[in-house]
Design an enzyme around this catalytic site. Structure first.
Site, PDB file in Angstrom:
ATOM      1  N   MET A  41       0.831  -1.198   0.000  1.00  0.00           N
ATOM      2  CA  MET A  41       0.000   0.000   0.000  1.00  0.00           C
ATOM      3  C   MET A  41       0.870   1.254   0.000  1.00  0.00           C
ATOM      4  O   MET A  41       0.392   2.356   0.272  1.00  0.00           O
ATOM      5  CB  MET A  41      -0.945  -0.001   1.208  1.00  0.00           C
ATOM      6  CG  MET A  41      -1.875  -1.217   1.178  1.00  0.00           C
ATOM      7  SD  MET A  41      -3.424  -0.965   2.049  1.00  0.00           S
ATOM      8  CE  MET A  41      -2.840  -0.703   3.695  1.00  0.00           C
ATOM      9  N   HIS A  45       8.974   1.372   3.555  1.00  0.00           N
ATOM     10  CA  HIS A  45      10.022   1.440   4.576  1.00  0.00           C
ATOM     11  C   HIS A  45      10.989   0.287   4.327  1.00  0.00           C
ATOM     12  O   HIS A  45      10.862  -0.445   3.334  1.00  0.00           O
ATOM     13  CB  HIS A  45       9.402   1.398   5.982  1.00  0.00           C
ATOM     14  CG  HIS A  45       8.429   0.265   6.202  1.00  0.00           C
ATOM     15  ND1 HIS A  45       8.805  -1.059   6.120  1.00  0.00           N
ATOM     16  CD2 HIS A  45       7.098   0.262   6.488  1.00  0.00           C
ATOM     17  CE1 HIS A  45       7.764  -1.820   6.371  1.00  0.00           C
ATOM     18  NE2 HIS A  45       6.695  -1.047   6.584  1.00  0.00           N
ATOM     19  N   GLY A  47      11.253  -2.547   5.608  1.00  0.00           N
ATOM     20  CA  GLY A  47      10.624  -3.868   5.529  1.00  0.00           C
ATOM     21  C   GLY A  47      10.216  -4.161   4.087  1.00  0.00           C
ATOM     22  O   GLY A  47      10.486  -5.243   3.546  1.00  0.00           O
ATOM     23  N   HIS A  48       9.589  -3.176   3.446  1.00  0.00           N
ATOM     24  CA  HIS A  48       9.201  -3.349   2.045  1.00  0.00           C
ATOM     25  C   HIS A  48      10.456  -3.511   1.171  1.00  0.00           C
ATOM     26  O   HIS A  48      10.464  -4.310   0.224  1.00  0.00           O
ATOM     27  CB  HIS A  48       8.409  -2.143   1.556  1.00  0.00           C
ATOM     28  CG  HIS A  48       7.133  -1.896   2.323  1.00  0.00           C
ATOM     29  ND1 HIS A  48       6.900  -0.734   3.012  1.00  0.00           N
ATOM     30  CD2 HIS A  48       6.035  -2.668   2.508  1.00  0.00           C
ATOM     31  CE1 HIS A  48       5.703  -0.793   3.586  1.00  0.00           C
ATOM     32  NE2 HIS A  48       5.149  -1.958   3.300  1.00  0.00           N
ATOM     33  N   SER A 197       4.187   1.337   8.070  1.00  0.00           N
ATOM     34  CA  SER A 197       3.943   2.685   7.532  1.00  0.00           C
ATOM     35  C   SER A 197       3.166   3.521   8.534  1.00  0.00           C
ATOM     36  O   SER A 197       3.210   4.749   8.497  1.00  0.00           O
ATOM     37  CB  SER A 197       3.168   2.590   6.221  1.00  0.00           C
ATOM     38  OG  SER A 197       3.823   1.727   5.318  1.00  0.00           O
ATOM     39  N   ARG A 198       2.440   2.849   9.427  1.00  0.00           N
ATOM     40  CA  ARG A 198       1.621   3.591  10.392  1.00  0.00           C
ATOM     41  C   ARG A 198       2.429   4.099  11.584  1.00  0.00           C
ATOM     42  O   ARG A 198       1.942   4.929  12.337  1.00  0.00           O
ATOM     43  CB  ARG A 198       0.488   2.700  10.908  1.00  0.00           C
ATOM     44  CG  ARG A 198      -0.573   2.379   9.845  1.00  0.00           C
ATOM     45  CD  ARG A 198      -1.652   1.494  10.430  1.00  0.00           C
ATOM     46  NE  ARG A 198      -2.811   1.367   9.566  1.00  0.00           N
ATOM     47  CZ  ARG A 198      -3.054   0.340   8.757  1.00  0.00           C
ATOM     48  NH1 ARG A 198      -2.179  -0.649   8.675  1.00  0.00           N
ATOM     49  NH2 ARG A 198      -4.150   0.298   8.022  1.00  0.00           N
TER      50      ARG A 198
HETATM   51  P1  AMP Z   1       1.707  -2.957   3.647  1.00  0.00           P
HETATM   52  O1  AMP Z   1       2.643  -2.399   4.703  1.00  0.00           O
HETATM   53  O2  AMP Z   1       0.345  -3.206   4.163  1.00  0.00           O
HETATM   54  O3  AMP Z   1       1.772  -2.164   2.407  1.00  0.00           O
HETATM   55  O4  AMP Z   1       2.270  -4.398   3.350  1.00  0.00           O
HETATM   56  C1  AMP Z   1       2.893  -4.773   2.165  1.00  0.00           C
HETATM   57  C2  AMP Z   1       3.714  -6.011   2.433  1.00  0.00           C
HETATM   58  O5  AMP Z   1       4.817  -5.649   3.248  1.00  0.00           O
HETATM   59  C3  AMP Z   1       2.970  -7.111   3.188  1.00  0.00           C
HETATM   60  O6  AMP Z   1       3.324  -8.370   2.652  1.00  0.00           O
HETATM   61  C4  AMP Z   1       3.484  -6.943   4.599  1.00  0.00           C
HETATM   62  O7  AMP Z   1       3.447  -8.144   5.351  1.00  0.00           O
HETATM   63  C5  AMP Z   1       4.900  -6.517   4.338  1.00  0.00           C
HETATM   64  N1  AMP Z   1       5.450  -5.818   5.493  1.00  0.00           N
HETATM   65  C6  AMP Z   1       4.993  -4.689   6.077  1.00  0.00           C
HETATM   66  N2  AMP Z   1       5.754  -4.371   7.142  1.00  0.00           N
HETATM   67  C7  AMP Z   1       6.706  -5.336   7.239  1.00  0.00           C
HETATM   68  C8  AMP Z   1       7.795  -5.590   8.148  1.00  0.00           C
HETATM   69  N3  AMP Z   1       8.061  -4.781   9.181  1.00  0.00           N
HETATM   70  N4  AMP Z   1       8.545  -6.675   7.919  1.00  0.00           N
HETATM   71  C9  AMP Z   1       8.293  -7.517   6.895  1.00  0.00           C
HETATM   72  N5  AMP Z   1       7.294  -7.334   6.015  1.00  0.00           N
HETATM   73  C10 AMP Z   1       6.518  -6.257   6.181  1.00  0.00           C
END
Ligand code: AMP
Length: 299
Positions: A41, A45, A47-48, A197-198
């Site tokens: 979304m 960061h 993680g992405h 992201s939050r």
């Molecule tokens: P979103 O943050 O909702 O856009 O998630 C997109 C993808 O990034 C999803 O598969 C999440 O599980 C993954 N994701 C988000 N935050 C993390 C994190 N801290 N570590 C690993 N994967 C993450």
């Protein structure tokens, strides 16, 4: 980053139309390329970025989608408040070697007259399910549309949203969607908080409270390592740590636990004892932010 940007400059495309994305994917498949996909979304960061690196490792053509999916939010305010930083996301993507960023808008993903939904089964009733009615239905419906656009050979998901990962895995099996679902471990900040992201909406006091979530999980892990196998004892270690968070500056609890489950990592059904791999999953609210985190013991 500047070095990486230079290397990749000019090779990344941005696509907003479904048909254009499908045409690009077909062309890549004709060239024999393996397409790796990371759906997000946005507001990217580290993680992405780690998911993108994993995608780059697993495929020849890496696609990132940035789509804030309105149907997976329970409150319109949360949807509107979700951070949007496309310009920066495009830079991160380019630096990570992304070949195509797919950015459909909601009017495209849900065409006029849209009425077809993918409703997941009992996996969606557990953990976050009761607190976020319809959330996973929104996730599955959007994800299947994104899969139909990108036609990936492999898609990489983070274990941060562990329940989502399981439900998407189940969906691609049940609907025979030809994509491999790969998982990436949770990426954390130096202080232990899972990146999200939050998190940028957490003030300093909220963040201090939020840190009790990873600390609680770590306390449970230490107990497990010392031989504890009763789920109730591990649950207590997590919930006591969160319950002991410092009070808000104005008084009152600084973090509110939504749930903590010690459960089977395949079915999400609660267990009494840790006998094989076991998931501890937590959701809590700090400030205006809903946090989720988890840990798998014994794998
Ligand atoms: P979103 O943050 O909702 O856009 O998630 C997109 C993808 O990034 C999803 O598969 C999440 O599980 C993954 N994701 C988000 N935050 C993390 C994190 N801290 N570590 C690993 N994967 C993450």
């Amino acid at each position: 980053v500047a070095e990486a940007l230079k290397v990749h400059t000019g090779t990344m495309e941005r696509v907003t139309e479904f048909r254009a994305m499908q045409a690009l994917s077909r062309a890549w498949h004709r060239e024999g390329k393996r397409i790796a996909f990371v759906p997000t979304m946005g507001a990217l960061h580290d993680g992405h970025a780690a998911l993108l690196r994993e995608g780059a490792r697993r495929g020849d053509a890496l696609v990132l989608s940035v789509f804030v999916n309105p149907t997976q939010f329970n409150r319109a305010e949360d949807y509107h408040a979700y951070p949007r930083r496309l310009e920066r996301d495009l830079q991160v993507a380019e630096a990570a070697g992304v070949r195509c960023v797919f950015t459909p808008d909601a009017g495209q993903l849900y065409p006029p007259g849209h009425q077809t939904w993918i409703t997941p089964g009992p996996l969606a009733d557990r953990l976050c399910g009761p607190f976020r009615p319809g959330h996973f239905r929104g996730v599955c419906t959007a994800m299947s549309a994104l899969f139909n656009a990108v036609q990936p050979d492999v898609a990489v998901f983070g274990e941060k949203q562990y329940q989502q990962l399981l439900i998407v895995r189940r969906m691609v099996k049940d609907l025979h969607i030809p994509v491999e679902i790969a998982a990436h471990p949770i990426v954390r900040d130096a202080d232990g908080l899972a990146l999200s992201s939050r998190n940028e909406r957490l003030g300093p006091a909220d963040r201090a409270a939020a840190l009790t979530v990873p600390r609680g999980l770590e306390a449970a892990r230490q107990l497990y390592l010392s031989g504890e196998r009763r789920a109730r004892a591990l649950w207590s270690a997590v919930t006591r740590t969160i319950g002991a968070a410092p009070a808000r500056p104005g008084g009152g609890p600084s973090i509110r636990l939504e749930y903590c489950h010690v459960c089977d990592p395949e079915t999400l059904v609660d267990v009494d004892r840790v006998e094989g791999p076991t998931l501890i999953a937590v959701a809590a609210h700090a400030g205006s932010v809903r946090l989720i985190d988890n840990m798998i013991l014994g794998r």
